[in-house]
Design a protein around this motif. Structure first.
Motif, PDB file in Angstrom:
ATOM      1  N   ASN A 167     -12.916  -4.103  -1.201  1.00 12.12           N
ATOM      2  CA  ASN A 167     -13.220  -2.624  -1.164  1.00 12.12           C
ATOM      3  C   ASN A 167     -12.288  -2.056  -0.180  1.00 12.12           C
ATOM      4  O   ASN A 167     -12.394  -0.912   0.252  1.00 12.12           O
ATOM      5  CB  ASN A 167     -14.742  -2.390  -0.670  1.00 12.12           C
ATOM      6  CG  ASN A 167     -15.583  -2.736  -1.503  1.00 12.12           C
ATOM      7  OD1 ASN A 167     -15.700  -2.604  -2.817  1.00 12.12           O
ATOM      8  ND2 ASN A 167     -16.668  -3.509  -1.117  1.00 12.12           N
ATOM      9  N   HIS A 168     -11.345  -2.840   0.077  1.00 14.76           N
ATOM     10  CA  HIS A 168     -10.079  -2.210   1.196  1.00 14.76           C
ATOM     11  C   HIS A 168      -8.796  -2.222   0.517  1.00 14.76           C
ATOM     12  O   HIS A 168      -8.451  -2.918  -0.739  1.00 14.76           O
ATOM     13  CB  HIS A 168     -10.015  -3.377   2.362  1.00 14.76           C
ATOM     14  CG  HIS A 168     -11.123  -2.801   3.440  1.00 14.76           C
ATOM     15  ND1 HIS A 168     -10.717  -1.974   4.384  1.00 14.76           N
ATOM     16  CD2 HIS A 168     -12.349  -3.373   3.641  1.00 14.76           C
ATOM     17  CE1 HIS A 168     -12.250  -2.011   5.270  1.00 14.76           C
ATOM     18  NE2 HIS A 168     -13.113  -2.870   4.686  1.00 14.76           N
ATOM     19  N   ALA A 169      -8.042  -1.433   0.933  1.00 13.27           N
ATOM     20  CA  ALA A 169      -6.630  -1.454   0.462  1.00 13.27           C
ATOM     21  C   ALA A 169      -5.596  -2.639   1.159  1.00 13.27           C
ATOM     22  O   ALA A 169      -5.647  -2.724   2.172  1.00 13.27           O
ATOM     23  CB  ALA A 169      -5.847  -0.114   1.023  1.00 13.27           C
ATOM     24  N   CYS A 170      -5.419  -3.364   0.066  1.00 10.05           N
ATOM     25  CA  CYS A 170      -4.637  -4.664   0.624  1.00 10.05           C
ATOM     26  C   CYS A 170      -3.144  -4.677   0.135  1.00 10.05           C
ATOM     27  O   CYS A 170      -2.697  -4.187  -0.877  1.00 10.05           O
ATOM     28  CB  CYS A 170      -5.259  -6.040  -0.026  1.00 10.05           C
ATOM     29  SG  CYS A 170      -7.184  -6.182   0.684  1.00 10.05           S
ATOM     30  N   ILE A 171      -2.361  -4.893   1.166  1.00 10.73           N
ATOM     31  CA  ILE A 171      -0.899  -4.912   0.845  1.00 10.73           C
ATOM     32  C   ILE A 171      -0.763  -6.467   0.489  1.00 10.73           C
ATOM     33  O   ILE A 171      -0.621  -7.271   1.213  1.00 10.73           O
ATOM     34  CB  ILE A 171      -0.282  -4.701   2.109  1.00 10.73           C
ATOM     35  CG1 ILE A 171      -0.601  -3.111   2.303  1.00 10.73           C
ATOM     36  CG2 ILE A 171       1.531  -4.665   1.968  1.00 10.73           C
ATOM     37  CD1 ILE A 171       0.011  -2.617   3.886  1.00 10.73           C
ATOM     38  N   GLY A 172      -0.108  -6.405  -0.954  1.00 12.06           N
ATOM     39  CA  GLY A 172       0.182  -7.850  -1.468  1.00 12.06           C
ATOM     40  C   GLY A 172       1.499  -8.340  -1.231  1.00 12.06           C
ATOM     41  O   GLY A 172       2.710  -7.604  -0.772  1.00 12.06           O
ATOM     42  N   HIS A 173       1.540  -9.557  -1.245  1.00 14.78           N
ATOM     43  CA  HIS A 173       3.072 -10.352  -1.290  1.00 14.78           C
ATOM     44  C   HIS A 173       3.328 -11.104  -2.509  1.00 14.78           C
ATOM     45  O   HIS A 173       2.460 -11.808  -3.162  1.00 14.78           O
ATOM     46  CB  HIS A 173       2.914 -11.311  -0.091  1.00 14.78           C
ATOM     47  CG  HIS A 173       4.242 -12.140   0.152  1.00 14.78           C
ATOM     48  ND1 HIS A 173       5.533 -11.406   0.807  1.00 14.78           N
ATOM     49  CD2 HIS A 173       4.672 -13.276  -0.240  1.00 14.78           C
ATOM     50  CE1 HIS A 173       6.581 -12.241   0.908  1.00 14.78           C
ATOM     51  NE2 HIS A 173       5.898 -13.625   0.216  1.00 14.78           N
ATOM     52  N   ARG A 174       4.493 -10.688  -3.003  1.00 14.80           N
ATOM     53  CA  ARG A 174       5.000 -11.178  -4.377  1.00 14.80           C
ATOM     54  C   ARG A 174       6.142 -12.558  -3.887  1.00 14.80           C
ATOM     55  O   ARG A 174       6.849 -12.037  -3.174  1.00 14.80           O
ATOM     56  CB  ARG A 174       5.442 -10.418  -5.310  1.00 14.80           C
ATOM     57  CG  ARG A 174       5.752 -11.212  -6.497  1.00 14.80           C
ATOM     58  CD  ARG A 174       6.081 -10.117  -7.500  1.00 14.80           C
ATOM     59  NE  ARG A 174       5.259  -9.086  -7.852  1.00 14.80           N
ATOM     60  CZ  ARG A 174       4.302  -9.195  -8.733  1.00 14.80           C
ATOM     61  NH1 ARG A 174       3.881 -10.157  -9.208  1.00 14.80           N
ATOM     62  NH2 ARG A 174       3.231  -8.275  -8.678  1.00 14.80           N
ATOM     63  N   PHE A 175       5.956 -13.614  -4.355  1.00 14.97           N
ATOM     64  CA  PHE A 175       6.878 -14.559  -4.085  1.00 14.97           C
ATOM     65  C   PHE A 175       8.077 -14.381  -4.870  1.00 14.97           C
ATOM     66  O   PHE A 175       8.070 -13.700  -5.867  1.00 14.97           O
ATOM     67  CB  PHE A 175       6.251 -16.115  -4.276  1.00 14.97           C
ATOM     68  CG  PHE A 175       5.332 -16.286  -3.204  1.00 14.97           C
ATOM     69  CD1 PHE A 175       5.448 -16.636  -1.859  1.00 14.97           C
ATOM     70  CD2 PHE A 175       3.896 -16.663  -3.849  1.00 14.97           C
ATOM     71  CE1 PHE A 175       4.626 -17.187  -1.090  1.00 14.97           C
ATOM     72  CE2 PHE A 175       3.154 -16.877  -3.060  1.00 14.97           C
ATOM     73  CZ  PHE A 175       3.238 -17.278  -1.608  1.00 14.97           C
ATOM     74  N   ASP A 176       9.345 -15.065  -4.458  1.00 16.16           N
ATOM     75  CA  ASP A 176      10.363 -15.015  -5.181  1.00 16.16           C
ATOM     76  C   ASP A 176      10.360 -15.530  -6.736  1.00 16.16           C
ATOM     77  O   ASP A 176      10.924 -15.041  -7.638  1.00 16.16           O
ATOM     78  CB  ASP A 176      11.735 -15.863  -4.671  1.00 16.16           C
ATOM     79  CG  ASP A 176      12.179 -15.424  -3.386  1.00 16.16           C
ATOM     80  OD1 ASP A 176      11.809 -14.424  -3.039  1.00 16.16           O
ATOM     81  OD2 ASP A 176      12.658 -16.146  -2.572  1.00 16.16           O
ATOM     82  N   SER A 177       9.214 -16.424  -6.772  1.00 11.08           N
ATOM     83  CA  SER A 177       9.151 -16.886  -8.251  1.00 11.08           C
ATOM     84  C   SER A 177       8.363 -15.751  -9.144  1.00 11.08           C
ATOM     85  O   SER A 177       8.020 -15.858 -10.370  1.00 11.08           O
ATOM     86  CB  SER A 177       8.119 -18.194  -8.205  1.00 11.08           C
ATOM     87  OG  SER A 177       6.792 -17.805  -7.645  1.00 11.08           O
ATOM     88  N   GLY A 178       7.828 -14.778  -8.722  1.00  9.29           N
ATOM     89  CA  GLY A 178       7.088 -13.719  -9.124  1.00  9.29           C
ATOM     90  C   GLY A 178       5.492 -13.655  -8.998  1.00  9.29           C
ATOM     91  O   GLY A 178       4.997 -12.838  -9.487  1.00  9.29           O
ATOM     92  N   VAL A 179       5.213 -14.801  -8.337  1.00  9.03           N
ATOM     93  CA  VAL A 179       3.640 -15.133  -8.293  1.00  9.03           C
ATOM     94  C   VAL A 179       3.064 -14.290  -7.144  1.00  9.03           C
ATOM     95  O   VAL A 179       3.833 -14.136  -6.076  1.00  9.03           O
ATOM     96  CB  VAL A 179       3.413 -16.543  -8.044  1.00  9.03           C
ATOM     97  CG1 VAL A 179       1.731 -16.786  -7.954  1.00  9.03           C
ATOM     98  CG2 VAL A 179       3.711 -17.370  -9.337  1.00  9.03           C
TER      99      VAL A 179
END
Length: 303
Positions: free
Chosen positions: A190-202
């Protein structure tokens, strides 16, 4: 037929091993155009195509593969022969090529390498940063730094840097004042989460652990990035909750720009390892670096 230049043959081996001009250029510290010209010149002199080039890949032809299979060991023997001279020096010379994740490049290597290079002024360290697992030998590196779950069993691994690390979830005081502080990882949905994307695209999954309880969250929020400075800046600006290495977030936390949350669910894990292939001959710069680490000269990074 004019005898091919040794540097052109070396360029061909580098490109074939890296399966691309750009990758070989990054590894060798030269331009992709110079490598392309060297291979073109070699093909012209030999009168046969050595590499098949497409927009997506570079692969050897049958003739190129035969040539590579003979040349690669030969250049390896030349390197070993030249490196043997290092045994007669007070301090070895040469280049140490390392492939490391961004966390190691930012938080572990700067202080460590400053001491190592001061002790070995004849060595140059060539660092490639990559957050995906690659074949370090195929890419032309002497060694790499990775975490134990990503290490291949036929590699020799030496602990380097902090022996225990952990992730931290944090948000700005303004965000927590407006949205509240989560008490359980499930509340992050229920919160705004700042995501991280790896170099692989995952997209990275957030994993929290308390005792035997493990909770995994797929972050959902206003931004996904692959650069931690951008993610940290967004969290400081109040866009949401960021989840990353404590080393990345600690300065902002100590300054009060970020506030850690879910501290009881902090996930800890074993620190990184320097890894390299098991082989009879070890390049002198790599041997010096391994000896430096084993001697405890990076003890300031162990915790």
């Amino acid at each position: 037929m004019q005898e091919p230049d040794l540097s052109d043959l070396k360029a061909f081996v580098a490109v074939t091993r890296a399966r691309g001009f750009r990758h070989a250029a990054l590894t060798g510290g030269v331009s992709a155009s110079s490598l392309s010209e060297a291979v073109r010149r070699l093909e012209q002199q030999l009168g046969v195509r050595l590499l098949n080039r497409t927009t997506r890949s570079v692969t050897p032809t049958e003739a190129g593969q035969r040539l590579f299979e003979r040349l690669a060991p030969a250049f390896g023997e030349i390197t070993i022969a030249l490196d043997a001279v290092n045994l007669f020096r007070e301090s070895p010379t040469g280049t140490l090529r390392l492939n490391v994740p961004s966390i190691a490049a930012r938080e572990i290597l700067p202080a460590l390498l400053s001491r190592f290079l001061a002790a070995h002024p004849g060595i140059t360290v060539d660092i490639g940063t990559n957050d995906t697992f690659i074949d370090i030998l195929a890419a032309g590196f002497d060694a790499g730094i990775r975490y134990d779950e990503r290490l291949e069993r036929d590699m020799i691994a030496v602990p380097i840097g902090p022996r225990v690390q952990h992730f931290v979830a944090a948000a700005s005081p303004s965000y927590l004042a407006a949205r509240g502080t989560p008490q359980h990882p499930s509340e992050l949905l229920n919160h705004a989460c700042i995501g991280h994307r790896f170099d692989s695209g995952v997209l990275a999954t957030w994993e929290f652990k308390r005792g035997d309880d493990v909770v995994r969250i797929e972050p959902n929020g206003p931004m996904i990035a692959s650069v931690i400075e951008l993610e940290r800046g967004a969290a400081i600006a109040g866009l949401g909750i960021v989840y990353s290495f404590d080393e990345f977030l600690r300065p902002a936390i100590e300054q009060g720009a970020l506030v850690p949350v879910l501290g009881e669910w902090c996930q800890t894990f074993t620190g990184p390892f320097l890894y390299y292939p098991s082989r009879t001959h070890m390049p002198a710069p790599l041997r010096a670096f391994v000896d430096f680490i084993l001697a405890g000269d990076d003890s300031g990074n162990h915790s």
